[in-house]
Design an enzyme around this catalytic site. Structure first.
Site, PDB file in Angstrom:
ATOM      1  N   VAL A 110      28.564  42.237  -4.676  1.00  0.00           N
ATOM      2  CA  VAL A 110      27.582  42.589  -5.694  1.00  0.00           C
ATOM      3  C   VAL A 110      28.143  43.651  -6.646  1.00  0.00           C
ATOM      4  CG1 VAL A 110      25.350  43.730  -6.051  1.00  0.00           C
ATOM      5  CG2 VAL A 110      25.568  41.898  -4.388  1.00  0.00           C
ATOM      6  N   ASN A 150      26.724  47.832   1.778  1.00  0.00           N
ATOM      7  CA  ASN A 150      26.156  46.808   2.656  1.00  0.00           C
ATOM      8  C   ASN A 150      24.982  47.350   3.470  1.00  0.00           C
ATOM      9  OD1 ASN A 150      28.536  48.216   3.307  1.00  0.00           O
ATOM     10  ND2 ASN A 150      28.777  47.093   5.212  1.00  0.00           N
ATOM     11  N   THR A 197      22.183  43.629   9.275  1.00  0.00           N
ATOM     12  CA  THR A 197      21.177  43.710  10.336  1.00  0.00           C
ATOM     13  C   THR A 197      21.687  44.681  11.398  1.00  0.00           C
ATOM     14  OG1 THR A 197      20.598  41.405   9.911  1.00  0.00           O
ATOM     15  CG2 THR A 197      19.860  42.347  12.007  1.00  0.00           C
ATOM     16  N   THR A 239      20.035  45.512  -1.126  1.00  0.00           N
ATOM     17  CA  THR A 239      18.731  45.038  -0.659  1.00  0.00           C
ATOM     18  C   THR A 239      18.320  45.890   0.538  1.00  0.00           C
ATOM     19  OG1 THR A 239      19.378  42.820  -1.329  1.00  0.00           O
ATOM     20  CG2 THR A 239      17.475  43.007   0.148  1.00  0.00           C
ATOM     21  N   GLU A 283      19.495  42.969  -6.900  1.00  0.00           N
ATOM     22  CA  GLU A 283      20.354  41.973  -7.533  1.00  0.00           C
ATOM     23  C   GLU A 283      19.975  40.570  -7.055  1.00  0.00           C
ATOM     24  OE1 GLU A 283      22.541  42.274 -10.064  1.00  0.00           O
ATOM     25  OE2 GLU A 283      22.271  40.122  -9.838  1.00  0.00           O
ATOM     26  N   CYS A 321      22.727  37.007   3.081  1.00  0.00           N
ATOM     27  CA  CYS A 321      21.425  37.543   2.656  1.00  0.00           C
ATOM     28  C   CYS A 321      20.207  36.931   3.342  1.00  0.00           C
ATOM     29  CB  CYS A 321      21.276  37.388   1.147  1.00  0.00           C
ATOM     30  SG  CYS A 321      22.432  38.418   0.235  1.00  0.00           S
ATOM     31  N   PHE A 322      20.086  35.600   3.319  1.00  0.00           N
ATOM     32  CA  PHE A 322      18.804  34.998   3.706  1.00  0.00           C
ATOM     33  C   PHE A 322      18.322  35.435   5.094  1.00  0.00           C
ATOM     34  CE2 PHE A 322      18.952  31.058   0.703  1.00  0.00           C
ATOM     35  CZ  PHE A 322      18.578  31.875  -0.335  1.00  0.00           C
ATOM     36  N   GLN A 323      19.161  35.212   6.100  1.00  0.00           N
ATOM     37  CA  GLN A 323      18.719  35.538   7.460  1.00  0.00           C
ATOM     38  C   GLN A 323      18.428  37.036   7.600  1.00  0.00           C
ATOM     39  OE1 GLN A 323      20.584  33.685  10.890  1.00  0.00           O
ATOM     40  NE2 GLN A 323      20.984  35.709  11.719  1.00  0.00           N
TER      41      GLN A 323
HETATM   42  P1  NAD Z   1      29.855  43.982   0.792  1.00  0.00           P
HETATM   43  O1  NAD Z   1      29.960  44.208   2.247  1.00  0.00           O
HETATM   44  O2  NAD Z   1      30.671  42.900   0.148  1.00  0.00           O
HETATM   45  O3  NAD Z   1      30.212  45.336   0.002  1.00  0.00           O
HETATM   46  C1  NAD Z   1      29.725  46.592   0.345  1.00  0.00           C
HETATM   47  C2  NAD Z   1      30.827  47.632   0.113  1.00  0.00           C
HETATM   48  O4  NAD Z   1      30.280  48.936   0.294  1.00  0.00           O
HETATM   49  C3  NAD Z   1      32.003  47.521   1.084  1.00  0.00           C
HETATM   50  O5  NAD Z   1      33.200  47.287   0.355  1.00  0.00           O
HETATM   51  C4  NAD Z   1      32.018  48.877   1.805  1.00  0.00           C
HETATM   52  O6  NAD Z   1      33.328  49.348   2.074  1.00  0.00           O
HETATM   53  C5  NAD Z   1      31.309  49.761   0.806  1.00  0.00           C
HETATM   54  N1  NAD Z   1      30.748  50.984   1.412  1.00  0.00           N
HETATM   55  C6  NAD Z   1      29.965  51.107   2.515  1.00  0.00           C
HETATM   56  N2  NAD Z   1      29.631  52.388   2.712  1.00  0.00           N
HETATM   57  C7  NAD Z   1      30.224  53.121   1.724  1.00  0.00           C
HETATM   58  C8  NAD Z   1      30.250  54.491   1.381  1.00  0.00           C
HETATM   59  N3  NAD Z   1      29.574  55.396   2.115  1.00  0.00           N
HETATM   60  N4  NAD Z   1      30.954  54.878   0.296  1.00  0.00           N
HETATM   61  C9  NAD Z   1      31.634  53.978  -0.437  1.00  0.00           C
HETATM   62  N5  NAD Z   1      31.643  52.659  -0.180  1.00  0.00           N
HETATM   63  C10 NAD Z   1      30.941  52.225   0.889  1.00  0.00           C
HETATM   64  O7  NAD Z   1      28.313  43.744   0.485  1.00  0.00           O
HETATM   65  P2  NAD Z   1      27.656  42.886  -0.700  1.00  0.00           P
HETATM   66  O8  NAD Z   1      27.639  41.439  -0.348  1.00  0.00           O
HETATM   67  O9  NAD Z   1      28.237  43.315  -2.000  1.00  0.00           O
HETATM   68  O10 NAD Z   1      26.155  43.386  -0.608  1.00  0.00           O
HETATM   69  C11 NAD Z   1      25.787  44.693  -0.971  1.00  0.00           C
HETATM   70  C12 NAD Z   1      24.272  44.794  -1.009  1.00  0.00           C
HETATM   71  O11 NAD Z   1      23.756  43.888  -1.990  1.00  0.00           O
HETATM   72  C13 NAD Z   1      23.588  44.414   0.306  1.00  0.00           C
HETATM   73  O12 NAD Z   1      22.471  45.217   0.478  1.00  0.00           O
HETATM   74  C14 NAD Z   1      23.154  42.974   0.074  1.00  0.00           C
HETATM   75  O13 NAD Z   1      22.020  42.634   0.824  1.00  0.00           O
HETATM   76  C15 NAD Z   1      22.818  42.980  -1.404  1.00  0.00           C
HETATM   77  N6  NAD Z   1      22.948  41.680  -2.086  1.00  0.00           N
HETATM   78  C16 NAD Z   1      24.007  40.857  -1.817  1.00  0.00           C
HETATM   79  C17 NAD Z   1      24.139  39.655  -2.503  1.00  0.00           C
HETATM   80  C18 NAD Z   1      25.296  38.725  -2.247  1.00  0.00           C
HETATM   81  O14 NAD Z   1      25.282  37.620  -2.782  1.00  0.00           O
HETATM   82  N7  NAD Z   1      26.303  39.094  -1.470  1.00  0.00           N
HETATM   83  C19 NAD Z   1      23.206  39.317  -3.485  1.00  0.00           C
HETATM   84  C20 NAD Z   1      22.145  40.182  -3.742  1.00  0.00           C
HETATM   85  C21 NAD Z   1      22.035  41.369  -3.039  1.00  0.00           C
HETATM   86  C1  UDX Z   2      20.978  34.053  -2.199  1.00  0.00           C
HETATM   87  C2  UDX Z   2      19.959  34.003  -3.337  1.00  0.00           C
HETATM   88  O1  UDX Z   2      19.976  32.702  -3.933  1.00  0.00           O
HETATM   89  C3  UDX Z   2      20.262  35.067  -4.376  1.00  0.00           C
HETATM   90  O2  UDX Z   2      19.249  35.079  -5.383  1.00  0.00           O
HETATM   91  C4  UDX Z   2      20.328  36.420  -3.698  1.00  0.00           C
HETATM   92  O3  UDX Z   2      20.664  37.414  -4.632  1.00  0.00           O
HETATM   93  C5  UDX Z   2      21.335  36.406  -2.559  1.00  0.00           C
HETATM   94  O4  UDX Z   2      21.022  35.351  -1.633  1.00  0.00           O
HETATM   95  P1  UDX Z   2      23.471  33.175  -1.880  1.00  0.00           P
HETATM   96  O5  UDX Z   2      23.198  33.383  -0.429  1.00  0.00           O
HETATM   97  O6  UDX Z   2      24.694  33.763  -2.463  1.00  0.00           O
HETATM   98  O7  UDX Z   2      22.239  33.723  -2.755  1.00  0.00           O
HETATM   99  O8  UDX Z   2      23.537  31.593  -2.187  1.00  0.00           O
HETATM  100  P2  UDX Z   2      22.410  30.454  -2.289  1.00  0.00           P
HETATM  101  O9  UDX Z   2      22.786  29.567  -3.393  1.00  0.00           O
HETATM  102  O10 UDX Z   2      21.050  31.001  -2.315  1.00  0.00           O
HETATM  103  O11 UDX Z   2      22.633  29.632  -0.944  1.00  0.00           O
HETATM  104  C6  UDX Z   2      22.306  30.170   0.331  1.00  0.00           C
HETATM  105  C7  UDX Z   2      22.512  29.119   1.409  1.00  0.00           C
HETATM  106  O12 UDX Z   2      21.520  28.090   1.298  1.00  0.00           O
HETATM  107  C8  UDX Z   2      23.859  28.398   1.312  1.00  0.00           C
HETATM  108  O13 UDX Z   2      24.374  28.187   2.606  1.00  0.00           O
HETATM  109  C9  UDX Z   2      23.493  27.100   0.641  1.00  0.00           C
HETATM  110  O14 UDX Z   2      24.409  26.070   0.934  1.00  0.00           O
HETATM  111  C10 UDX Z   2      22.132  26.822   1.253  1.00  0.00           C
HETATM  112  N1  UDX Z   2      21.273  25.925   0.439  1.00  0.00           N
HETATM  113  C11 UDX Z   2      20.912  26.298  -0.821  1.00  0.00           C
HETATM  114  C12 UDX Z   2      20.810  24.739   0.996  1.00  0.00           C
HETATM  115  O15 UDX Z   2      21.116  24.398   2.141  1.00  0.00           O
HETATM  116  N2  UDX Z   2      19.980  23.937   0.237  1.00  0.00           N
HETATM  117  C13 UDX Z   2      19.590  24.276  -1.032  1.00  0.00           C
HETATM  118  O16 UDX Z   2      18.822  23.515  -1.640  1.00  0.00           O
HETATM  119  C14 UDX Z   2      20.071  25.496  -1.580  1.00  0.00           C
END
Ligand code: NAD
Ligand code: UDX
Length: 454
Positions: free
Chosen positions: A13, A88, A91, A129, A158, A273-275
């Protein structure tokens, strides 16, 4: 003086969102900091730490101009007026709420770093999140250590999805900003609105109170995941009755009240994210004395677990109830196409279930490195002689009894299945866990081909 933004957390993110702000607002200086030096080095190299279509080009345009990646967390905090927190929030795996509640240790640690290093007023933006009311925790830690500095805490969740992050960030359905309805809060909201207004139409920027914004993020993910579990539950009924789940989804999706998106039946949803977010929502419900609501949402995750289990069981039962020593090719390991992310990928559960039946599992994924696949399935430092990784789909399938398509990578649609079939054991089985292949054509080639809900 140019506005300065710092983002703590250079992950899936933090990296892409900050790159987009830097691209669209050249007058703003953006620094992304992280404790993980390897990750920061990768962001500063030609091989970015995450694979995301279009991201390389964006980063190439702005890195060194108004986007910087650094491990200097304290300096980043000192210099910025706005600090995004994008660490991050996995869970929790220990103590009270283990397996359900969000682990907020990284959020708290960041709040303490900000309090320690801030040298003036700051706007703190929750990008991660988090459970509803986390802004209160952050504010409490900051004010208890503020040394007279004023802090405003905003929530700006996000909504990008991996694999389409650049497109999602370029033209978001909406940007959500929650803040306190006080003069200081309103001013902070306006500052952040102005950042996004560089490229997002004003009517797409929604402002709310803090708790609505935090809540809306969890609810959006819960609703999206619920649609997948709903269609997957119907897939099971389709298999029992002869209905085709894709045809059912198409028919119901034409109702404008239901809509066509997120109705693709599959081996199950994965991703970080989802779970996590549903379990977090359900834990919150229980905490606030709403066990019925908690059980309702938890059932979405239970249905998903069952779907993954059902897929592996179908493979075993179709192969005459034994896969012991049979070679099974697993096509795809990432949790969805166009990403190298494997967190909570359904491929992990499928591989483990097949290995438990003593199958020989050969995985191929175009973007996930072999060591990561092995580690995800059997754990760091463990070795499983029946699990291996191939360099191509053809290599994985050669000599196999069955193919399981687990990720919907586009390259699987254009494979030479006649060649693959000729090199497999016979009868040759194919289980399309994503419904991306032309099953009648595969059957004509001699495959015993099965889809989800077909
Ligand atoms: P990520 O694990 O890829 O990145 C998090 C980063 O934060 C890591 O690189 C870690 O080293 C760093 N970090 C942790 N503690 C720190 C500290 N004290 N100082 C500096 N850096 C530190 O995680 P992500 O997938 O980018 O997700 C981040 C957040 O955004 C989560 O809460 C997630 O739920 C939310 N989110 C993720 C997505 C997605 O698609 N991955 C989408 C929407 C929201
Ligand atoms: C999700 C949300 O879509 C996004 O808005 C949020 O910010 C983060 O979590 P992401 O997990 O990156 O995004 O991908 P997404 O496209 O939502 O897919 C999630 C999972 O659901 C994947 O394993 C995908 O293959 C599956 N999926 C998606 C299905 O099995 N069926 C569908 O119709 C859509």
């Amino acid at each position: 003086m140019a506005l300065k933004i710092c983002c703590i957390g250079a992950g899936y993110v933090g990296g892409p969102t900050m790159a987009m702000i830097a691209l669209k607002a050249p007058g703003i200086q953006v620094t992304v900091v992280d404790l993980n030096a390897t990750r920061i080095a990768a962001w500063n190299s030609d091989t970015l730490p995450i694979y995301e279509p279009g991201l390389d080009e964006v980063v190439r345009q702005v890195r060194g101009r108004n986007l910087h990646f650094s491990t200097a967390v304290a300096a980043g905090i000192r210099e910025a007026e706005i600090i995004f927190v994008s660490v991050n929030t996995p869970t929790k795996t220990y103590g009270v709420g283990a397996g359900r509640a969000a682990d907020l240790r990284y959020i708290e640690s960041v709040a303490r770093s900000i309090a320690e290093h801030a040298n003036g007023p700051k706007i703190i933006v929750e990008k991660s999140t988090i459970p509803v009311k986390t802004a209160e925790t952050i504010r409490d830690i900051l004010t208890a250590n503020s040394r007279g500095h004023a802090f405003e805490v905003l929530s700006n969740p996000e909504f990008l999805a991996e694999g389409t992050a650049v497109a999602d960030l370029t033209a978001p359905d909406r940007v959500l900003i929650g803040g306190e309805r006080t003069p200081g809060g309103e001013e902070a909201i306006k500052t952040l609105v102005d950042v996004y207004a560089h490229w997002v139409p004003r009517e797409r920027i929604i402002t709310t109170n803090l708790w609505s914004s935090e809540m809306a993020k969890l609810v959006a993910n819960a609703f999206l995941a619920q649609r997948i579990s709903s269609i997957n539950s119907i897939a099971a009924l389709c298999e029992a009755t002869g209905a085709d789940v894709d045809e059912v989804a198409h028919a119901i999706g034409r109702d404008s009240r239901i809509g066509p998106k997120f109705l693709k039946a599959s081996v199950g949803f994965g991703g970080s994210c989802f779970q996590k977010d549903i379990l977090n929502l359900s834990y919150l419900c229980e905490h606030f004395g709403l066990p019925e609501v908690a059980a309702y949402w938890e059932s979405v995750v239970r249905m998903n677990d069952w779907q993954k289990h059902r897929f592996s069981q179908r493979i075993v039962s179709s192969l005459y109830n034994t896969v012991a020593e049979k070679r099974i090719a697993v096509f795809g390991f990432a949790f969805k196409k166009d990403t190298n992310d494997t967190r909570e990928s359904p491929a992990i559960a499928v591989c483990r279930a097949l290995l438990a039946e003593q199958a020989r599992v050969v995985v191929y994924d175009p973007k996930v490195p072999a060591p990561e696949i092995l580690e995800e399935v059997v754990g760091k430092g463990n070795h499983e002689p029946r699990l291996s990784v191939a360099q191509s789909a053809y290599e994985a399938a050669a000599g196999a009894h069955a193919i399981a398509v687990v990720t919907e990578w586009d390259e699987f649609k254009t494979l030479d299945f006649a060649r693959i079939q000729a090199e497999m054991k016979h009868p040759s089985f194919l289980f399309d866990g994503r419904n991306i292949l032309d099953l009648p054509r595969l059957r004509a080639l001699g495959f015993r081909a099965h889809g989800i809900g077909k």
